[in-house]
Enzyme design. Structure first.
Site, PDB file in Angstrom:
ATOM      1  N   ASN A  48      33.467   1.032 -49.175  1.00 31.90           N
ATOM      2  CA  ASN A  48      32.751   0.990 -50.518  1.00 31.90           C
ATOM      3  C   ASN A  48      31.514   0.097 -50.372  1.00 31.90           C
ATOM      4  O   ASN A  48      30.903  -0.264 -51.365  1.00 31.90           O
ATOM      5  CB  ASN A  48      33.553   0.298 -51.719  1.00 31.90           C
ATOM      6  CG  ASN A  48      34.952   0.856 -52.149  1.00 31.90           C
ATOM      7  OD1 ASN A  48      34.994   2.084 -52.092  1.00 31.90           O
ATOM      8  ND2 ASN A  48      36.135   0.166 -51.994  1.00 31.90           N
ATOM      9  N   HIS A 134      41.468   1.024 -63.080  1.00 30.62           N
ATOM     10  CA  HIS A 134      41.861   0.173 -61.880  1.00 30.62           C
ATOM     11  C   HIS A 134      43.153  -0.605 -62.049  1.00 30.62           C
ATOM     12  O   HIS A 134      43.145  -1.183 -63.197  1.00 30.62           O
ATOM     13  CB  HIS A 134      40.766  -0.927 -61.289  1.00 30.62           C
ATOM     14  CG  HIS A 134      40.712  -1.242 -59.879  1.00 30.62           C
ATOM     15  ND1 HIS A 134      41.453  -2.585 -59.569  1.00 30.62           N
ATOM     16  CD2 HIS A 134      40.812  -0.850 -58.543  1.00 30.62           C
ATOM     17  CE1 HIS A 134      41.493  -2.694 -58.362  1.00 30.62           C
ATOM     18  NE2 HIS A 134      41.015  -1.681 -57.839  1.00 30.62           N
ATOM     19  N   GLU A 191      36.109   1.408 -66.862  1.00 29.04           N
ATOM     20  CA  GLU A 191      35.485   1.508 -65.745  1.00 29.04           C
ATOM     21  C   GLU A 191      34.107   2.099 -65.888  1.00 29.04           C
ATOM     22  O   GLU A 191      34.394   3.113 -66.786  1.00 29.04           O
ATOM     23  CB  GLU A 191      36.091   2.073 -64.533  1.00 29.04           C
ATOM     24  CG  GLU A 191      36.675   0.934 -63.866  1.00 29.04           C
ATOM     25  CD  GLU A 191      38.063   1.710 -62.777  1.00 29.04           C
ATOM     26  OE1 GLU A 191      37.302   2.406 -61.800  1.00 29.04           O
ATOM     27  OE2 GLU A 191      39.239   1.637 -62.866  1.00 29.04           O
ATOM     28  N   SER A 195      37.169   4.533 -59.963  1.00 30.48           N
ATOM     29  CA  SER A 195      36.872   4.239 -58.351  1.00 30.48           C
ATOM     30  C   SER A 195      37.652   5.409 -57.706  1.00 30.48           C
ATOM     31  O   SER A 195      37.185   5.534 -56.436  1.00 30.48           O
ATOM     32  CB  SER A 195      38.003   2.996 -58.234  1.00 30.48           C
ATOM     33  OG  SER A 195      39.107   3.385 -58.721  1.00 30.48           O
ATOM     34  N   ASP A 220      34.131  -2.230 -66.556  1.00 28.98           N
ATOM     35  CA  ASP A 220      34.286  -2.794 -65.227  1.00 28.98           C
ATOM     36  C   ASP A 220      33.264  -1.935 -64.307  1.00 28.98           C
ATOM     37  O   ASP A 220      33.263  -0.675 -64.166  1.00 28.98           O
ATOM     38  CB  ASP A 220      35.485  -2.534 -64.602  1.00 28.98           C
ATOM     39  CG  ASP A 220      35.730  -2.788 -62.998  1.00 28.98           C
ATOM     40  OD1 ASP A 220      34.676  -3.097 -62.424  1.00 28.98           O
ATOM     41  OD2 ASP A 220      36.897  -2.890 -62.643  1.00 28.98           O
ATOM     42  N   HIS A 223      31.866   0.121 -59.219  1.00 29.21           N
ATOM     43  CA  HIS A 223      31.496   1.214 -58.226  1.00 29.21           C
ATOM     44  C   HIS A 223      30.025   1.630 -58.887  1.00 29.21           C
ATOM     45  O   HIS A 223      29.644   2.526 -58.603  1.00 29.21           O
ATOM     46  CB  HIS A 223      32.508   2.381 -58.324  1.00 29.21           C
ATOM     47  CG  HIS A 223      33.661   1.814 -57.535  1.00 29.21           C
ATOM     48  ND1 HIS A 223      33.679   1.945 -56.308  1.00 29.21           N
ATOM     49  CD2 HIS A 223      34.905   1.284 -58.097  1.00 29.21           C
ATOM     50  CE1 HIS A 223      35.074   1.461 -55.809  1.00 29.21           C
ATOM     51  NE2 HIS A 223      35.721   1.172 -56.943  1.00 29.21           N
ATOM     52  N   LYS A 254      31.617  -4.418 -53.088  1.00 29.74           N
ATOM     53  CA  LYS A 254      31.235  -3.122 -53.047  1.00 29.74           C
ATOM     54  C   LYS A 254      29.897  -2.799 -52.619  1.00 29.74           C
ATOM     55  O   LYS A 254      29.363  -3.309 -51.146  1.00 29.74           O
ATOM     56  CB  LYS A 254      31.775  -2.439 -54.084  1.00 29.74           C
ATOM     57  CG  LYS A 254      33.442  -2.452 -53.927  1.00 29.74           C
ATOM     58  CD  LYS A 254      34.080  -1.986 -55.136  1.00 29.74           C
ATOM     59  CE  LYS A 254      35.471  -1.880 -54.737  1.00 29.74           C
ATOM     60  NZ  LYS A 254      36.335  -2.370 -55.829  1.00 29.74           N
TER      61      LYS A 254
HETATM   62  C1  LIG Z   1      37.757  -2.879 -56.068  1.00 34.44           C
HETATM   63  C2  LIG Z   1      38.106  -2.975 -57.699  1.00 34.44           C
HETATM   64  C3  LIG Z   1      38.128  -4.066 -58.332  1.00 34.44           C
HETATM   65  C4  LIG Z   1      38.527  -5.365 -57.614  1.00 34.44           C
HETATM   66  O1  LIG Z   1      37.760  -5.931 -56.818  1.00 34.44           O
HETATM   67  P1  LIG Z   1      37.994  -6.896 -55.713  1.00 34.44           P
HETATM   68  O2  LIG Z   1      36.680  -7.781 -55.645  1.00 34.44           O
HETATM   69  O3  LIG Z   1      38.396  -6.030 -54.653  1.00 34.44           O
HETATM   70  O4  LIG Z   1      39.267  -7.621 -56.054  1.00 34.44           O
HETATM   71  C5  LIG Z   1      38.133  -4.234 -59.532  1.00 34.44           C
HETATM   72  N1  LIG Z   1      37.886  -3.049 -60.305  1.00 34.44           N
HETATM   73  C6  LIG Z   1      37.713  -1.880 -59.693  1.00 34.44           C
HETATM   74  C7  LIG Z   1      37.206  -0.621 -60.597  1.00 34.44           C
HETATM   75  C8  LIG Z   1      37.665  -1.798 -58.379  1.00 34.44           C
HETATM   76  O5  LIG Z   1      37.338  -0.818 -57.641  1.00 34.44           O
END
Ligand SMILES: *Cc1c(COP(=O)(O)O)cnc(C)c1O
Length: 413
Positions: A48, A134, A191, A195, A220, A223, A254
């Site tokens: 990522n 997620h 999101e 993801s 969120d 990505h 990411k």
């Molecule tokens: C990776 C991810 C997270 C968690 O983030 P980390 O820093 O890896 O704990 C949260 N939300 C989504 C959509 C993710 O892909």
């Protein structure tokens, strides 16, 4: 003790029998487009690190510098003396980058989610989440004690029916009184770029909806941060609704190539989280190296180089798409194919279906020298196991070509 071992062994056997057993692979070099596993070099399509910043000289240098200046660890939780200058600098930088009043950094994105959601809502409130969000957002919603309502992926009608139902309950809509929550508030959690599917949420419509019903919205952007919008703030910027979203979440691990998570929003929101978010209060401050690296990465993303790296990424994506002969990925998503698949996204799922079949295809690709992870339940729904291919700015056109050839060789044309 014998009983314990037996019980766990039984459970593991059940997992293995359903094709759901997972194993760690030790990567023997710094993760990039090429990795070495058990002495074998593999092309890596699992990362990522979309902009290739995890191994960027300036980002690594900033991590070293920050560790030298501030130590390997911050030594305490933020409120107990662990709140060193690098944390404050990163938060100021993140707020400026996101165009919000303030930002709050957590050690991981997972922690940002479970720290913030239960602080904002609790028993007596409602959390409406997209079916595909997620795991950390699902866990956060459960932890909050609010009533959990799940709507079909990107289904605005279903979301509205939840809002109408919550409205009918005669919720106070006050957001709670005093320190309490539970005033009948509804928090919608989604999101922006999903993801595992790489498709996008209809943010503009969601903002309209939540405003109409007096709900709050948390997005969120794990990505999307660093990749979308004129200033690469994320999909909310691209959709022109960033300033109408109550809670913007992002991750630093990411596209930003470091580690950590953050919440961006009003100064009041951040101050409230500092006071009430258990995942923030009762956890040691993020390590200075990661924080310094993230700040350097944000500076790169904001600048010309960030734009350049994005352009390279989208070129790789276009090459991949052309190579797949214009095949529309969404046609392969079995349920909820109505999703707004972003044809330009860096996440390119290839749905295989069965868990064991997905594992077999991934193994065949591995034999050809490509590391493409098979993603299975519970990360994705049962029967929707897939290869989750991610492209990054660090891949070359030739490497994308190799990927296309390998996919064809294993029968995924
Ligand atoms: C990776 C991810 C997270 C968690 O983030 P980390 O820093 O890896 O704990 C949260 N939300 C989504 C959509 C993710 O892909």
């Amino acid at each position: 003790m014998a009983g314990f071992g037996e019980a766990i062994r039984d459970r593991m056997a059940t997992l293995a029998a359903s094709g759901l057993r997972r194993q760690l692979r030790c990567v023997e070099v710094a993760a990039g487009p090429q990795i070495r596993v058990e002495g074998r070099w593999l092309l890596n399509f699992a990362s990522n690190d979309y902009l290739g910043l995890a191994n960027h000289a300036a980002v690594r240098g900033a991590a070293e510098e920050s560790a030298r200046a501030w130590g390997a660890g911050a030594g305490a939780a933020r409120l107990l003396g662990g709140s060193v200058a690098v944390h404050h600098e990163l938060e100021a930088r993140l707020a400026a980058f996101k165009g919000t009043e303030a930002a709050l950094v957590f050690a991981t994105g997972y922690q940002a989610a479970i720290g913030s959601v239960p602080t904002l809502v609790g028993a007596g409130d409602v959390v409406a989440i997209d079916k595909r969000v997620h795991a950390c957002l699902v866990d956060a919603a459960r932890l909050s004690g609010a009533q959990l309502r799940v709507y079909a992926h990107n289904d605005l009608d279903r979301l509205e029916s939840i809002l109408r139902w919550a409205d009918g309950r005669g919720g106070a809509k006050s957001g709670g009184r005093g320190l309490g929550r539970g005033g009948g508030q509804v928090l919608i959690v989604t999101e922006s770029v999903f993801s595992m599917d790489g498709d996008t949420a209809p943010l503009r419509e969601m903002v309209e909806l939540k405003d109409r019903y007096g709900a709050w919205l948390m997005v969120d952007e794990a990505h999307a941060t660093g990749l979308y919008g004129e200033r690469r703030r994320g999909l909310a910027e691209a959709a022109g609704v960033a300033d109408r979203i109550e809670v913007q979440m992002g991750t630093l691990g990411k596209a930003l190539g470091a580690a950590g998570g953050f919440i961006a929003g009003s100064r009041l929101l951040v101050e409230y989280l500092v006071n009430r978010a258990r995942g923030f209060i009762f956890s040691t401050a993020p390590v200075p190296a990661a924080v310094g690296a993230a700040a350097a990465a944000v500076a790169i993303v904001e600048g010309e180089e960030g734009g350049q790296r994005c352009r390279v990424l989208w070129e790789r994506v276009a090459e991949f798409e052309r190579g797949r002969r214009g095949e529309v990925i969404e046609g392969r998503v079995e349920e909820g194919a109505t999703g707004r698949v972003n044809p330009g996204g860096a996440i390119r799922p290839v749905i295989v279906g069965g868990e064991s079949e997905a594992m077999a295809v991934a193994a065949a690709l591995l034999a050809l020298g490509l590391y493409v992870p098979a993603v299975r339940y519970p990360t994705v729904p049962r029967g929707a196991a897939r290869l989750r291919i991610t492209l990054t700015a660090a891949h070359s056109a030739g490497q994308v070509g190799q990927l296309l050839e390998a996919l064809e060789a294993v029968g995924l044309t």
